[in-house]
Design an enzyme around this catalytic site. Structure first.
Site, PDB file in Angstrom:
ATOM      1  N   MET A 152       0.849  -1.196   0.000  1.00  0.00           N
ATOM      2  CA  MET A 152       0.000   0.000   0.000  1.00  0.00           C
ATOM      3  C   MET A 152       0.889   1.252   0.000  1.00  0.00           C
ATOM      4  O   MET A 152       0.429   2.346   0.318  1.00  0.00           O
ATOM      5  CB  MET A 152      -0.939  -0.002   1.204  1.00  0.00           C
ATOM      6  CG  MET A 152      -1.898  -1.198   1.176  1.00  0.00           C
ATOM      7  SD  MET A 152      -3.465  -0.901   1.978  1.00  0.00           S
ATOM      8  CE  MET A 152      -2.950  -0.587   3.643  1.00  0.00           C
ATOM      9  N   HIS A 194       8.890   1.133   3.560  1.00  0.00           N
ATOM     10  CA  HIS A 194       9.947   1.140   4.572  1.00  0.00           C
ATOM     11  C   HIS A 194      10.834  -0.078   4.341  1.00  0.00           C
ATOM     12  O   HIS A 194      10.600  -0.863   3.407  1.00  0.00           O
ATOM     13  CB  HIS A 194       9.360   1.161   5.991  1.00  0.00           C
ATOM     14  CG  HIS A 194       8.335   0.093   6.239  1.00  0.00           C
ATOM     15  ND1 HIS A 194       8.637  -1.251   6.233  1.00  0.00           N
ATOM     16  CD2 HIS A 194       7.000   0.169   6.469  1.00  0.00           C
ATOM     17  CE1 HIS A 194       7.556  -1.956   6.475  1.00  0.00           C
ATOM     18  NE2 HIS A 194       6.531  -1.119   6.606  1.00  0.00           N
ATOM     19  N   GLY A 222      11.040  -2.853   5.656  1.00  0.00           N
ATOM     20  CA  GLY A 222      10.335  -4.146   5.603  1.00  0.00           C
ATOM     21  C   GLY A 222       9.894  -4.463   4.181  1.00  0.00           C
ATOM     22  O   GLY A 222      10.106  -5.575   3.682  1.00  0.00           O
ATOM     23  N   HIS A 223       9.282  -3.459   3.508  1.00  0.00           N
ATOM     24  CA  HIS A 223       8.876  -3.672   2.115  1.00  0.00           C
ATOM     25  C   HIS A 223      10.113  -3.909   1.236  1.00  0.00           C
ATOM     26  O   HIS A 223      10.116  -4.785   0.365  1.00  0.00           O
ATOM     27  CB  HIS A 223       8.170  -2.425   1.551  1.00  0.00           C
ATOM     28  CG  HIS A 223       6.903  -2.052   2.242  1.00  0.00           C
ATOM     29  ND1 HIS A 223       6.772  -0.903   3.001  1.00  0.00           N
ATOM     30  CD2 HIS A 223       5.689  -2.647   2.262  1.00  0.00           C
ATOM     31  CE1 HIS A 223       5.539  -0.818   3.452  1.00  0.00           C
ATOM     32  NE2 HIS A 223       4.856  -1.856   3.036  1.00  0.00           N
ATOM     33  N   ASP A 277       2.362  -9.392   9.204  1.00  0.00           N
ATOM     34  CA  ASP A 277       0.945  -9.663   8.934  1.00  0.00           C
ATOM     35  C   ASP A 277       0.789 -11.162   8.708  1.00  0.00           C
ATOM     36  O   ASP A 277       0.394 -11.604   7.634  1.00  0.00           O
ATOM     37  CB  ASP A 277       0.492  -8.870   7.709  1.00  0.00           C
ATOM     38  CG  ASP A 277       0.724  -7.390   7.890  1.00  0.00           C
ATOM     39  OD1 ASP A 277       0.012  -6.780   8.690  1.00  0.00           O
ATOM     40  OD2 ASP A 277       1.648  -6.846   7.253  1.00  0.00           O
ATOM     41  N   SER A 333       6.422  -0.444  10.332  1.00  0.00           N
ATOM     42  CA  SER A 333       5.064  -0.358   9.795  1.00  0.00           C
ATOM     43  C   SER A 333       4.883   1.050   9.247  1.00  0.00           C
ATOM     44  O   SER A 333       5.387   2.015   9.839  1.00  0.00           O
ATOM     45  CB  SER A 333       4.050  -0.598  10.924  1.00  0.00           C
ATOM     46  OG  SER A 333       2.771  -0.156  10.534  1.00  0.00           O
ATOM     47  N   SER A 334       4.159   1.155   8.135  1.00  0.00           N
ATOM     48  CA  SER A 334       3.887   2.498   7.605  1.00  0.00           C
ATOM     49  C   SER A 334       3.128   3.323   8.637  1.00  0.00           C
ATOM     50  O   SER A 334       3.249   4.542   8.699  1.00  0.00           O
ATOM     51  CB  SER A 334       3.061   2.404   6.318  1.00  0.00           C
ATOM     52  OG  SER A 334       3.744   1.604   5.384  1.00  0.00           O
ATOM     53  N   ARG A 335       2.343   2.648   9.477  1.00  0.00           N
ATOM     54  CA  ARG A 335       1.537   3.367  10.480  1.00  0.00           C
ATOM     55  C   ARG A 335       2.382   3.917  11.627  1.00  0.00           C
ATOM     56  O   ARG A 335       1.897   4.747  12.397  1.00  0.00           O
ATOM     57  CB  ARG A 335       0.438   2.456  11.024  1.00  0.00           C
ATOM     58  CG  ARG A 335      -0.662   2.186   9.991  1.00  0.00           C
ATOM     59  CD  ARG A 335      -1.845   1.442  10.579  1.00  0.00           C
ATOM     60  NE  ARG A 335      -2.968   1.437   9.682  1.00  0.00           N
ATOM     61  CZ  ARG A 335      -3.302   0.439   8.845  1.00  0.00           C
ATOM     62  NH1 ARG A 335      -2.560  -0.650   8.813  1.00  0.00           N
ATOM     63  NH2 ARG A 335      -4.349   0.541   8.060  1.00  0.00           N
TER      64      ARG A 335
HETATM   65  O1  PAF Z   1      -0.173  -5.752   3.498  1.00  0.00           O
HETATM   66  C1  PAF Z   1      -0.606  -4.823   2.762  1.00  0.00           C
HETATM   67  O2  PAF Z   1       0.059  -3.805   2.549  1.00  0.00           O
HETATM   68  C2  PAF Z   1      -1.977  -4.976   2.119  1.00  0.00           C
HETATM   69  O3  PAF Z   1      -2.863  -5.628   2.984  1.00  0.00           O
HETATM   70  C3  PAF Z   1      -1.936  -5.650   0.750  1.00  0.00           C
HETATM   71  C4  PAF Z   1      -1.425  -7.078   0.840  1.00  0.00           C
HETATM   72  C5  PAF Z   1      -1.056  -4.853  -0.193  1.00  0.00           C
HETATM   73  C6  PAF Z   1      -3.347  -5.710   0.146  1.00  0.00           C
HETATM   74  O4  PAF Z   1      -3.893  -4.449  -0.019  1.00  0.00           O
END
Ligand code: PAF
Length: 288
Positions: free
Chosen positions: A30, A34, A36-37, A150, A185-187
């Site tokens: 989304m 960061h 993690g991604h 997640d 986390s982005s949050r």
């Molecule tokens: O983990 C996330 O960022 C979202 O839940 C995902 C998997 C991109 C689905 O919108």
């Protein structure tokens, strides 16, 4: 890096990759990326011939009153980070094309979505699986990579793949943490300095639960009470759930046997954060 914003363009790009017999990796995100991604992206780059990262703040996985309107976005920064890593394509679909107002079809994985986040966010997993399945159809990846922060989402996507007989390898990678243990986390960007300090209680609670288990505690209730007391000792925290559960199907367990998942969602001020540990008595999958 190719920037793609329409579904047709994305399908064409992927078809061309498949024609060239290239192994395609997808990292669905989304945005507001960061480390993690980026770790997921690096894995795809290492394991696949071509990597697509999707960025889409998925409106159908947010419930009323949640943070859709304020979800952080910085597309220019995200695109630069991805281009610097060597990503082949970034797919940033338009909201009305991916989720048209008259959309009537949704995908729901049952049972394992009833627990944990599914209990407090009833729309969440239906929104995730619907959008992830659409992305899988559009991008047609061989591999899709998700983070274990997640973990419930990861297992729900795995179950969808299994139940719908899709030939996509789902890879889960360990949570990336700050030096004090707080999960990326982005949050986290919502947190004030005081709240960021209180957010440490989440990993501290997980650590204390893990330590009880590794020292022989078998009562899930005692472990949960211990984790609750760590969270409650910090100001501005409110527990959504604390769970000791089966790591694949997420049902609560009473007596702890190998392996077990400690999971929680905690509101720090107005920000809801989640985290989990997978604990095995002879080895621990999170930093021990
Ligand atoms: O983990 C996330 O960022 C979202 O839940 C995902 C998997 C991109 C689905 O919108």
């Amino acid at each position: 890096m190719q920037e793609i914003s329409t579904i047709q363009q994305m399908k064409d790009w992927s078809r061309q990759s498949r024609n060239n017999e290239q192994r395609l990796g997808l990292v669905p995100t989304m945005g507001f990326l960061h480390e993690g991604h980026l770790n997921l992206v690096r894995h795809s780059l290492a394991q696949c011939d071509r990597t697509v990262v999707s960025i889409f703040v998925n409106p159908i996985q947010f419930g009323p009153g949640e943070d859709l309107a304020r979800y952080p976005i910085d597309l220019e920064r995200d695109k630069k980070l991805l281009a610097d890593l060597g990503v082949d394509a970034v797919f940033i679909p338009k909201k009305d094309e991916l989720v048209p107002p008259d959309m009537n079809t949704f995908v729901q994985v049952e049972n394992l979505t009833e627990h944990l986040c599914g209990h407090s966010r009833p729309e969440f997993f239906r929104g995730v699986t619907t959008i992830v399945l659409k992305l899988f159809h559009i991008v047609q990846p061989d591999v899709a990579i998700f983070g274990e922060k997640d973990r419930q989402q990861l297992e729900v996507v795995r179950k969808m793949i299994e139940d719908l007989n899709l030939d996509i390898q789902i890879v889960g990678l360990p949570t990336i943490r700050e030096s004090d243990g707080v999960a990326l986390s982005s949050r986290n960007s919502y947190l004030s300095p005081e709240e960021r300090e209180s957010a440490r209680s989440i990993v501290q609670a997980l650590e204390s639960g893990k330590s009880l288990i590794l020292n022989g505690e078998t009562s899930a209730e005692i472990v949960k009470n211990q984790m609750r007391s760590v969270i409650a000792s910090r100001t501005g925290t409110r527990i959504d759930y604390i769970s000791v559960c089966d790591p694949r199907r997420f049902g609560e367990i009473q007596r702890i046997e190998n392996p077990v998942m400690l999971a929680m969602a905690v509101h720090i001020g107005n920000t809801r954060l989640i985290d989990n540990y997978l604990v095995e008595k002879n080895s621990c999958k999170e930093p021990c």
